[in-house]
Design a protein around this motif. Structure first.
Motif, PDB file in Angstrom:
ATOM      1  N   LEU A   8     -14.172  13.052   7.068  1.00 26.01           N
ATOM      2  CA  LEU A   8     -14.372  11.471   8.163  1.00 26.01           C
ATOM      3  C   LEU A   8     -14.069  11.361   9.540  1.00 26.01           C
ATOM      4  N   VAL A   9     -15.294  10.842  10.275  1.00 30.54           N
ATOM      5  CA  VAL A   9     -15.423  11.493  11.091  1.00 30.54           C
ATOM      6  C   VAL A   9     -14.175  11.097  12.454  1.00 30.54           C
ATOM      7  N   TYR A  10     -13.853  10.707  13.875  1.00 31.78           N
ATOM      8  CA  TYR A  10     -12.725  10.610  14.058  1.00 31.78           C
ATOM      9  C   TYR A  10     -11.533  10.926  14.187  1.00 31.78           C
ATOM     10  N   ASP A  11     -10.431  10.316  14.578  1.00 25.81           N
ATOM     11  CA  ASP A  11      -9.087  10.220  13.487  1.00 25.81           C
ATOM     12  C   ASP A  11      -9.346   9.212  12.465  1.00 25.81           C
ATOM     13  N   HIS A  12     -10.064   8.723  11.719  1.00 21.41           N
ATOM     14  CA  HIS A  12      -9.804   8.709  10.485  1.00 21.41           C
ATOM     15  C   HIS A  12      -9.306   8.868   9.307  1.00 21.41           C
ATOM     16  N   PRO A  13      -9.161  10.520   8.857  1.00 17.48           N
ATOM     17  CA  PRO A  13      -8.512  10.804   8.134  1.00 17.48           C
ATOM     18  C   PRO A  13      -6.246  10.015   8.242  1.00 17.48           C
ATOM     19  N   ALA A  14      -6.226  10.501   9.391  1.00 14.08           N
ATOM     20  CA  ALA A  14      -5.498   9.502  10.254  1.00 14.08           C
ATOM     21  C   ALA A  14      -4.969   8.558  10.001  1.00 14.08           C
ATOM     22  N   MET A  15      -5.695   7.756   9.793  1.00 13.38           N
ATOM     23  CA  MET A  15      -5.968   6.516   9.607  1.00 13.38           C
ATOM     24  C   MET A  15      -6.042   5.743   8.190  1.00 13.38           C
ATOM     25  N   LEU A  16      -6.792   6.775   7.366  1.00 15.59           N
ATOM     26  CA  LEU A  16      -6.245   6.824   6.432  1.00 15.59           C
ATOM     27  C   LEU A  16      -5.028   7.452   5.317  1.00 15.59           C
ATOM     28  N   ASP A  17      -4.684   8.148   6.168  1.00 14.19           N
ATOM     29  CA  ASP A  17      -3.184   8.001   5.427  1.00 14.19           C
ATOM     30  C   ASP A  17      -1.944   7.363   6.161  1.00 14.19           C
ATOM     31  N   LYS A  18      -2.253   7.299   7.337  1.00 16.58           N
ATOM     32  CA  LYS A  18      -1.104   6.165   8.079  1.00 16.58           C
ATOM     33  C   LYS A  18      -1.282   5.088   6.969  1.00 16.58           C
ATOM     34  N   ALA A  19      -2.232   4.342   6.303  1.00 20.76           N
ATOM     35  CA  ALA A  19      -2.258   3.286   6.134  1.00 20.76           C
ATOM     36  C   ALA A  19      -1.895   3.123   4.105  1.00 20.76           C
ATOM     37  N   ILE A  20      -2.292   4.212   3.997  1.00 17.98           N
ATOM     38  CA  ILE A  20      -1.737   5.423   2.125  1.00 17.98           C
ATOM     39  C   ILE A  20      -0.018   4.793   2.357  1.00 17.98           C
ATOM     40  N   GLU A  21       0.618   5.555   3.733  1.00 16.77           N
ATOM     41  CA  GLU A  21       2.331   5.792   3.235  1.00 16.77           C
ATOM     42  C   GLU A  21       2.485   3.787   3.994  1.00 16.77           C
ATOM     43  N   GLN A  22       1.471   3.477   4.745  1.00 22.92           N
ATOM     44  CA  GLN A  22       1.735   2.035   4.678  1.00 22.92           C
ATOM     45  C   GLN A  22       2.342   1.145   3.750  1.00 22.92           C
ATOM     46  N   LEU A  23       1.203   1.166   2.534  1.00 16.30           N
ATOM     47  CA  LEU A  23       0.806   0.923   1.689  1.00 16.30           C
ATOM     48  C   LEU A  23       2.468   1.085   0.376  1.00 16.30           C
ATOM     49  N   ARG A  24       2.213   3.118   0.055  1.00 16.41           N
ATOM     50  CA  ARG A  24       3.715   2.981  -0.184  1.00 16.41           C
ATOM     51  C   ARG A  24       4.887   2.398  -0.012  1.00 16.41           C
ATOM     52  N   HIS A  25       5.417   2.186   0.802  1.00 13.91           N
ATOM     53  CA  HIS A  25       6.334   1.826   1.357  1.00 13.91           C
ATOM     54  C   HIS A  25       5.989  -0.045   1.254  1.00 13.91           C
ATOM     55  N   ARG A  26       4.779  -0.461   0.817  1.00 13.46           N
ATOM     56  CA  ARG A  26       4.994  -2.130   1.036  1.00 13.46           C
ATOM     57  C   ARG A  26       5.014  -1.730  -0.604  1.00 13.46           C
ATOM     58  N   VAL A  27       4.595  -1.510  -1.562  1.00 13.72           N
ATOM     59  CA  VAL A  27       4.868  -1.548  -2.945  1.00 13.72           C
ATOM     60  C   VAL A  27       5.701  -1.151  -3.109  1.00 13.72           C
ATOM     61  N   ARG A  28       7.151  -1.102  -2.334  1.00 17.11           N
ATOM     62  CA  ARG A  28       8.331  -1.013  -3.094  1.00 17.11           C
ATOM     63  C   ARG A  28       8.677  -2.656  -2.752  1.00 17.11           C
TER      64      ARG A  28
END
Lengths: 248, 248
Positions: free
Chosen positions: A146-166
């Motif tokens: 992915l371009v730029y820091d989009h990999p980091a964005m995706l990681d952080k989004a998934i991390e937050q979703l994982r948290h949220r799901v609980r």
DNA sequence: ACAAAAGTGTTTATTGTACACCCATGC
DNA sequence: GCATGGGTGTACAATAAACACTTTTGT
């Protein structure tokens, strides 16, 4: 933003009110980028488009857009999703703001990342064609550069979703109206990135008194067939408001 | 940012690289606001200053600053704390970005909120006097009518700190080098906003094998005196990296 | 008849929670 | 000697985790 969009409409934008102490202050570009997530088959997918500008032309990227002074950040994120999918009334949550100087080599730009949860099926044949957007399984994205820091964005989004799901229910946003217990479990497995015990999962979900079992069976994936469930909208809203603790 | 600052220095800022598709895009003011937190006596405190501009002149506010194109968001937040306290090498974490159109009545400005954890004592008599800044106990702040959406920022910062405290150690940033078990517990009570069982707390903390008991006693608050502890720096760093689950 | 997924309970281990008394010392 | 905060252990309850076989039915 947390949950569905507050409708915050733009108003007369500060006409003539600009105070002295802001006159000389620096101005920057600000964008939003959206991690648009959906559940398809047995896995979480992310909607990516082909980046149209050099030097990353053709690479995969999250879809984003510039923020102008007449819309809130939340609205800008919603508009981005709407532009691409045609969907409105989307569940979104702000993730993080990326503000390093060199993160976009050609330009100083600050980007706030959001994630959106949408149902995949309605979008399959009505994605705005100008973006060349397609769904990618989460497990495959790491190969995509992915371009730029989009990999980091995706990681952080998934991390937050994982948290949220609980702490809050999320199935409503990602599943069709009727779904089987197996589908619900696979959704959670895909978000959490690990297998979950079938019996314990069923037990916990049923203990929340959130699902209504239907008489109908889905017969696509097995001879025997699996009962459909749907969410009890009232309980769902209640849990969205009050939260729960869903230890998986 | 998560934890201590990455040193990201500014570089030649995109001289001549501005691509076509950015030329016409909107520009905005972007600021950072810092929720500077410290532990004093038995309670968490926040450092506020008197807002110097109309129409909120004299009201209490978080300290903030504009972001210009030569510094990262993280650096801008660090600079803000440094300007006020003289402290460097501060633990900071980004909280949330506030981007509603009308949030500052006089101006469209997007603000990223950070919290900082600092020791209170070193600052007590060297706060930069131009800001009229003072420490306020968290429990009193709701009576203070902070400017703009600063109350929401404070809430979100505390919420995030509460979350963080469950997964990583934080005492190092907020306590003096030597502290008693009671002080450590009061810190957690103040962050979590509820009383904690003295025995269970001691048990859990000791099970983490994070503290070193000193021979010395503190005799200020009781006749008997309370043993001092200090953190084992290696274990502390390890927990910062790897995290733990500190169920209180 | 067999393959393939659905459905269903019990046992065990671990963890969290509640709770009260003695200790050391300065005054 | 008494008032003040410091320090310590146990019993019970709740929760999480591990685990395997039977059912249904289309082919």
């Amino acid at each position: 933003m947390y949950g569905y969009a507050d409708k915050v409409f733009s108003r007369q934008p500060h006409a003539g009110m600009k105070p002295e102490y802001h006159r000389e202050e620096p101005l920057l570009h600000h964008t939003v980028d959206c991690v648009i997530l959906g559940f398809h088959r047995t896995e979480l997918h992310v909607l990516l488009h082909r980046f149209p500008y050099k030097p990353y032309q053709g690479h995969w990227a999250l879809l984003g857009g510039f923020v102008d002074s007449s819309v809130s950040l939340d609205e800008a994120a919603l508009q981005t999703v709407r532009r691409l999918t045609g969907l409105d009334n989307i569940y979104m949550e702000q993730v993080y703001t990326f503000g390093n100087v060199g993160r976009v080599p050609t330009e100083r730009v600050i980007t706030t990342c959001y994630y959106a949860l949408i149902p995949v099926e309605p979008t399959l044949d009505q994605l705005s064609p100008e973006y060349e957007a397609t769904w990618h399984p989460i497990s495959q994205v790491q190969n995509l550069a992915l371009v730029y820091d989009h990999p980091a964005m995706l990681d952080k989004a998934i991390e937050q979703l994982r948290h949220r799901v609980r702490f809050q229910p999320i199935g409503f946003e990602l599943l069709p109206e009727k779904f089987t217990m197996t589908e619900l479990r696979q959704l959670y497995e895909s978000i959490l990135g690990r297998p979950l015990d079938k019996r314990n999962f069923t037990k916990k979900v049923q203990a929340m008194d959130l699902l209504e079992k239907l008489d109908e069976k889905q017969k696509d994936t097995s001879k025997r067939g699996a009962f459909y469930f749907r969410f009890d909208p009232e309980r769902y809203q209640q849990y969205l408001r009050d939260g729960f603790l869903f230890a998986l």
